[in-house]
Design a protein around this motif. Structure first.
Motif, PDB file in Angstrom:
ATOM      1  N   TYR A   1      -4.833 -13.595   1.237  1.00 26.83           N
ATOM      2  CA  TYR A   1      -5.545 -12.785   0.255  1.00 26.83           C
ATOM      3  C   TYR A   1      -5.009 -12.984  -1.154  1.00 26.83           C
ATOM      4  CZ  TYR A   1      -7.785 -10.241   4.046  1.00 26.83           C
ATOM      5  OH  TYR A   1      -8.535  -9.913   5.146  1.00 26.83           O
ATOM      6  N   GLN A   2      -3.830 -13.585  -1.294  1.00 27.18           N
ATOM      7  CA  GLN A   2      -3.213 -13.739  -2.610  1.00 27.18           C
ATOM      8  C   GLN A   2      -3.507 -15.093  -3.246  1.00 27.18           C
ATOM      9  OE1 GLN A   2      -2.207 -10.945  -3.643  1.00 27.18           O
ATOM     10  NE2 GLN A   2      -2.382 -10.081  -1.584  1.00 27.18           N
ATOM     11  N   LEU A   3      -4.103 -16.016  -2.490  1.00 28.67           N
ATOM     12  CA  LEU A   3      -4.472 -17.293  -3.079  1.00 28.67           C
ATOM     13  C   LEU A   3      -5.511 -17.060  -4.175  1.00 28.67           C
ATOM     14  CD1 LEU A   3      -4.742 -19.624   0.034  1.00 28.67           C
ATOM     15  CD2 LEU A   3      -2.950 -19.592  -1.690  1.00 28.67           C
ATOM     16  N   GLY A   4      -5.236 -17.598  -5.344  1.00 28.44           N
ATOM     17  CA  GLY A   4      -6.133 -17.374  -6.472  1.00 28.44           C
ATOM     18  C   GLY A   4      -5.838 -16.093  -7.224  1.00 28.44           C
ATOM     19  N   GLU A   5      -4.995 -15.226  -6.670  1.00 27.52           N
ATOM     20  CA  GLU A   5      -4.614 -13.981  -7.337  1.00 27.52           C
ATOM     21  C   GLU A   5      -3.213 -14.086  -7.925  1.00 27.52           C
ATOM     22  OE1 GLU A   5      -6.513 -11.479  -7.851  1.00 27.52           O
ATOM     23  OE2 GLU A   5      -8.205 -12.036  -6.578  1.00 27.52           O
ATOM     24  N   MET A   6      -2.302 -14.678  -7.163  1.00 24.36           N
ATOM     25  CA  MET A   6      -0.913 -14.778  -7.595  1.00 24.36           C
ATOM     26  C   MET A   6      -0.723 -15.961  -8.546  1.00 24.36           C
ATOM     27  SD  MET A   6       1.494 -12.779  -7.031  1.00 24.36           S
ATOM     28  CE  MET A   6       1.425 -11.137  -6.359  1.00 24.36           C
ATOM     29  N   ALA A   7      -0.010 -15.735  -9.624  1.00 26.94           N
ATOM     30  CA  ALA A   7       0.311 -16.785 -10.582  1.00 26.94           C
ATOM     31  C   ALA A   7       1.610 -16.401 -11.283  1.00 26.94           C
ATOM     32  CB  ALA A   7      -0.819 -16.957 -11.604  1.00 26.94           C
ATOM     33  N   VAL A   8       2.315 -17.385 -11.782  1.00 26.76           N
ATOM     34  CA  VAL A   8       3.550 -17.112 -12.513  1.00 26.76           C
ATOM     35  C   VAL A   8       3.244 -16.211 -13.706  1.00 26.76           C
ATOM     36  CG1 VAL A   8       5.394 -18.152 -13.884  1.00 26.76           C
ATOM     37  CG2 VAL A   8       4.644 -19.255 -11.774  1.00 26.76           C
ATOM     38  N   GLY A   9       4.017 -15.146 -13.840  1.00 27.68           N
ATOM     39  CA  GLY A   9       3.817 -14.188 -14.916  1.00 27.68           C
ATOM     40  C   GLY A   9       2.987 -12.987 -14.519  1.00 27.68           C
ATOM     41  N   ARG A  10       2.335 -13.022 -13.347  1.00 26.99           N
ATOM     42  CA  ARG A  10       1.474 -11.908 -12.924  1.00 26.99           C
ATOM     43  C   ARG A  10       2.326 -10.650 -12.737  1.00 26.99           C
ATOM     44  NH1 ARG A  10      -3.580 -11.162 -10.077  1.00 26.99           N
ATOM     45  NH2 ARG A  10      -4.097  -9.017 -10.615  1.00 26.99           N
ATOM     46  N   LYS A  11       1.924  -9.582 -13.386  1.00 26.80           N
ATOM     47  CA  LYS A  11       2.660  -8.322 -13.296  1.00 26.80           C
ATOM     48  C   LYS A  11       2.203  -7.515 -12.090  1.00 26.80           C
ATOM     49  CE  LYS A  11       4.181  -4.404 -16.142  1.00 26.80           C
ATOM     50  NZ  LYS A  11       4.064  -3.707 -17.439  1.00 26.80           N
ATOM     51  N   PHE A  12       3.129  -6.752 -11.501  1.00 27.72           N
ATOM     52  CA  PHE A  12       2.790  -5.927 -10.352  1.00 27.72           C
ATOM     53  C   PHE A  12       3.644  -4.665 -10.355  1.00 27.72           C
ATOM     54  CE2 PHE A  12       5.999  -8.982  -8.968  1.00 27.72           C
ATOM     55  CZ  PHE A  12       6.971  -8.155  -8.418  1.00 27.72           C
ATOM     56  N   TRP A  13       3.231  -3.702  -9.536  1.00 29.50           N
ATOM     57  CA  TRP A  13       3.950  -2.440  -9.359  1.00 29.50           C
ATOM     58  C   TRP A  13       4.288  -2.298  -7.882  1.00 29.50           C
ATOM     59  CZ3 TRP A  13       0.678  -3.578 -13.089  1.00 29.50           C
ATOM     60  CH2 TRP A  13       0.930  -3.106 -14.375  1.00 29.50           C
ATOM     61  N   ILE A  14       5.420  -1.701  -7.573  1.00 33.54           N
ATOM     62  CA  ILE A  14       5.858  -1.535  -6.187  1.00 33.54           C
ATOM     63  C   ILE A  14       5.890  -0.063  -5.836  1.00 33.54           C
ATOM     64  CG2 ILE A  14       7.818  -1.771  -4.608  1.00 33.54           C
ATOM     65  CD1 ILE A  14       8.511  -4.361  -5.940  1.00 33.54           C
ATOM     66  N   ARG A  15       5.305   0.264  -4.676  1.00 35.30           N
ATOM     67  CA  ARG A  15       5.346   1.618  -4.136  1.00 35.30           C
ATOM     68  C   ARG A  15       5.835   1.581  -2.697  1.00 35.30           C
ATOM     69  NH1 ARG A  15      -0.632   3.885  -5.452  1.00 35.30           N
ATOM     70  NH2 ARG A  15      -0.697   3.505  -7.704  1.00 35.30           N
ATOM     71  N   ARG A  16       6.357   2.708  -2.250  1.00 31.44           N
ATOM     72  CA  ARG A  16       6.614   2.907  -0.830  1.00 31.44           C
ATOM     73  C   ARG A  16       5.980   4.250  -0.500  1.00 31.44           C
ATOM     74  NH1 ARG A  16      11.956   0.757   1.815  1.00 31.44           N
ATOM     75  NH2 ARG A  16      12.982   1.981   0.184  1.00 31.44           N
ATOM     76  N   GLY A  17       4.887   4.201   0.277  1.00 29.66           N
ATOM     77  CA  GLY A  17       4.092   5.405   0.483  1.00 29.66           C
ATOM     78  C   GLY A  17       3.427   5.773  -0.837  1.00 29.66           C
TER      79      GLY A  17
END
Length: 332
Positions: free
Chosen positions: A74-90
């Motif tokens: 599902y991340q092919l075409g979405e992930m790239a160097v520099g792409r920002k993200f947020w992490i959650r647990r629950g």
């Protein structure tokens, strides 16, 4: 960092906590969580972190770490160097980061995805972002006669559902709104097209007018034969839809909000229409996309036998994205 090929990407991450020691412990011992592409998104992707010894603490207080996706395709075409993200647990926000290196994402995706049909595809224009992105699949004996358009329709929770009788069957009359940006067409193109009494289907519930709630939801929620344009209002076209339903209560619950909308000449029963949110096409390793030149790949139909059987060798098909036919192909 990772030399064993078990992890998909490398990222620089800052874990956030009011207690600096607690933030450090999180950085060194975090094992799994959800990755989100915006701070307020509902759609998260399960990720698994590398062990402690495979992390580097940076002078800035961030860590450099590797992690793997539960569903990397599902991340092919979405992930790239520099792409920002947020992490959650629950429901708890844990930190934020950005991608520094793509490690084994494509290889991981190829291991996880179940390929159903080998195909040869010719792109008519440059594929959007990545040739492994989402497409709609159309095929059948009337392939060249398709007049099909796709987009998103909005049914307000305040709109009234009027129950009517039509040939002794239960029907609902529903008002809905369509914006030109939701149908990828200017209003002067949309209005006369809607007046031509095309068939239509409503499918897939969206969290808002740009993001589907599920990547794999292919359920058809409603079908109909007519679209009645009523008026224009604040840049939207208000239409009336007559829906045949089995259970009134279920229809009223499901047909609200932003919904996938396909209208035109559908040839029901002779063609199968994926709804444009499946991870449908993956190219074989080492393939380079050149417009007008065929490339080899695979259609992933999730093992659904009736659709695999309906696509024997030699079957021609088209792939569509954002209301455009972007590629033609055949089953090998």
């Amino acid at each position: 960092m990772s030399m064993d090929g078990r992890y998909d990407v490398e990222a620089e991450i800052i874990f956030e906590h009011e207690d600096p020691e607690r933030a450090l412990l999180m950085a060194l011992g975090f094992t799994h969580g959800e990755l989100h592409f915006s701070p307020d998104s509902y759609q998260g992707w399960d990720i698994r972190f590398s062990e402690e010894h495979n992390r580097t603490l940076l002078p800035s207080g961030a860590i450099l770490a590797d992690f793997a996706f539960l569903n990397p395709h599902y991340q092919l075409g979405e992930m790239a160097v520099g792409r920002k993200f947020w992490i959650r647990r629950g429901s708890k926000h844990e930190g934020t980061g950005h991608i520094t290196q793509i490690l084994n994402l494509e290889r991981s995706a190829r291991k996880r995805v179940h390929y159903d049909l080998p195909v040869e595809v010719t792109f008519l224009q440059a594929p959007i972002n990545n040739p492994s992105r989402y497409y709609s699949l159309l095929y059948g004996k009337h392939l060249n006669a398709y007049d099909l358009h796709q987009g998103i329709i909005h049914i307000s929770r305040f709109d009234q559902f009027i129950q009517i009788k039509k040939r002794q069957k239960k029907h609902l009359s529903i008002q809905a709104s369509l914006r030109s940006d939701m149908l990828h067409q200017p209003p002067n193109n949309i209005y006369p097209r809607l007046s031509q009494h095309h068939e239509w289907i409503i499918h897939e519930i969206y969290a808002n007018d740009g993001q589907a709630t599920s990547q794999l939801d292919n359920a058809i929620l409603a079908t109909g034969q007519d679209i009645q344009p009523l008026k224009t209002s604040y840049g939207s076209i208000i239409v009336n839809l007559i829906v045949e339903v089995r259970r009134i209560v279920n229809a009223k619950e499901s047909l609200k909000g932003y919904l996938g909308f396909t209208y035109g000449t559908l040839f029901e029963g002779e063609n199968y229409k994926l709804n444009g949110k499946e991870r449908l096409l993956m190219l074989e390793e080492g393939q380079t996309v050149t417009v007008g030149q065929p490339v080899r790949g695979h259609l992933d139909l999730y093992g659904i036998s009736k659709h695999i059987e309906a696509l024997p060798s030699g079957t021609e098909f088209v792939l569509r994205a954002e209301d455009q036919t972007i590629a033609k192909g055949r089953v090998i």
